[in-house]
Scaffold this motif. Structure first.
Motif, PDB file in Angstrom:
ATOM      1  N   ILE A  58      15.737  32.033   5.254  1.00 28.26           N
ATOM      2  CA  ILE A  58      15.181  33.287   5.736  1.00 28.26           C
ATOM      3  C   ILE A  58      14.817  34.125   4.519  1.00 28.26           C
ATOM      4  CG2 ILE A  58      15.624  35.355   7.089  1.00 28.26           C
ATOM      5  CD1 ILE A  58      15.527  32.847   8.758  1.00 28.26           C
ATOM      6  N   VAL A  72       6.574  32.553   8.087  1.00 32.50           N
ATOM      7  CA  VAL A  72       7.790  33.311   7.797  1.00 32.50           C
ATOM      8  C   VAL A  72       8.395  33.817   9.101  1.00 32.50           C
ATOM      9  CG1 VAL A  72       8.678  35.440   6.786  1.00 32.50           C
ATOM     10  CG2 VAL A  72       7.190  33.972   5.463  1.00 32.50           C
ATOM     11  N   GLY A  73       7.589  34.379   9.963  1.00 32.04           N
ATOM     12  CA  GLY A  73       8.074  34.855  11.257  1.00 32.04           C
ATOM     13  C   GLY A  73       8.550  33.737  12.150  1.00 32.04           C
ATOM     14  N   ALA A  76      11.943  32.678  11.032  1.00 30.78           N
ATOM     15  CA  ALA A  76      12.948  33.661  11.441  1.00 30.78           C
ATOM     16  C   ALA A  76      13.252  33.521  12.927  1.00 30.78           C
ATOM     17  CB  ALA A  76      12.453  35.067  11.139  1.00 30.78           C
ATOM     18  N   MET A 114       6.888  40.553  11.579  1.00 24.60           N
ATOM     19  CA  MET A 114       7.327  39.172  11.391  1.00 24.60           C
ATOM     20  C   MET A 114       7.451  38.828   9.916  1.00 24.60           C
ATOM     21  SD  MET A 114       5.257  37.118  14.298  1.00 24.60           S
ATOM     22  CE  MET A 114       6.362  35.797  14.742  1.00 24.60           C
ATOM     23  N   SER A 117      11.343  38.875   7.663  1.00 29.89           N
ATOM     24  CA  SER A 117      11.984  37.932   8.557  1.00 29.89           C
ATOM     25  C   SER A 117      13.434  38.275   8.867  1.00 29.89           C
ATOM     26  CB  SER A 117      11.868  36.514   8.009  1.00 29.89           C
ATOM     27  OG  SER A 117      12.564  36.411   6.805  1.00 29.89           O
ATOM     28  N   TYR A 120      13.171  40.956  11.557  1.00 32.09           N
ATOM     29  CA  TYR A 120      12.602  40.341  12.768  1.00 32.09           C
ATOM     30  C   TYR A 120      13.632  39.430  13.433  1.00 32.09           C
ATOM     31  CZ  TYR A 120       9.478  37.758  15.831  1.00 32.09           C
ATOM     32  OH  TYR A 120       8.883  37.181  16.930  1.00 32.09           O
ATOM     33  N   LYS A 121      14.358  38.669  12.646  1.00 27.37           N
ATOM     34  CA  LYS A 121      15.395  37.787  13.193  1.00 27.37           C
ATOM     35  C   LYS A 121      16.462  38.607  13.906  1.00 27.37           C
ATOM     36  CE  LYS A 121      18.964  34.631  11.728  1.00 27.37           C
ATOM     37  NZ  LYS A 121      20.167  35.243  11.263  1.00 27.37           N
TER      38      LYS A 121
END
Length: 187
Positions: A58, A72-73, A76, A114, A117, A120-121
């Protein structure tokens, strides 16, 4: 006496020639070393940003490649989904999680970008946990499946183009009218 001056001049001339050769060698060595250092720095930077899509790493905003923003998003989201499945021992279909989370992020809750990450995660994990605690996750997935099998989705859209276009125009018209009414009430 003249010979001594001539010998001294010759010694100085030889010393200065010898010194200039050493200076040139030192400068050449320094430039080659600096070129090697810049090349190694560039290579390490390139290596640092090359993260494969299936990686579980991440990243944060400061260490991601802008050309890699979608993946990347996705990474995540996959990490959040994996943690959720492990935590809740969820054995049902998880393919539509991203659709459900995206709809929630668009309509009712603002989620982090996103590209960041980690944030967003955390948002995805919070949404999935909230839906599971309130026994709404399975219902949301079933609603999404119904929507996907509806007359105005995917291949069915071409069959029902006229009807679907009319419905979407009507929805847009109603939203515009409601927005205008709200603005008038504020004035």
């Amino acid at each position: 006496m003249k010979i001594q001056y001539l010998v001294i001049a010759l010694v100085f001339a030889l010393l200065s020639v010898g010194c200039s050769d050493k200076k040139d060698e030192l400068q050449a060595q320094q430039t080659s070393v600096s070129k090697e250092q810049t090349l190694t720095k560039e290579l390490t930077k390139k290596k640092k940003y090359k993260i494969p899509l299936d990686s579980s790493r991440i990243v944060t905003l400061k260490d991601f490649d802008p050309n890699d923003s979608i993946s990347v998003g996705v990474r995540a989201f996959r990490a959040a989904k994996k943690e959720f499945v492990k935590r809740w021992n969820y054995t049902k279909d998880t393919d539509l999680f991203i659709d459900v989370v995206d709809k929630i992020c668009l309509k009712s809750r603002h989620c982090a970008a996103m590209m960041d990450s980690v944030a967003y995660k955390n948002d995805v994990t919070f949404i999935l946990d909230s839906l599971m605690r309130n026994n709404l996750l399975d219902k949301a997935i079933e609603e999404r499946k119904k929507e996907m099998n509806g007359p105005c989705f995917g291949k069915n859209y071409k069959k029902n183009k006229k009807k679907c276009d009319d419905e979407s125009e009507e929805r847009i018209r109603k939203k515009v009218i409601e927005e205008l009414k709200k603005r008038r009430m504020k004035q």
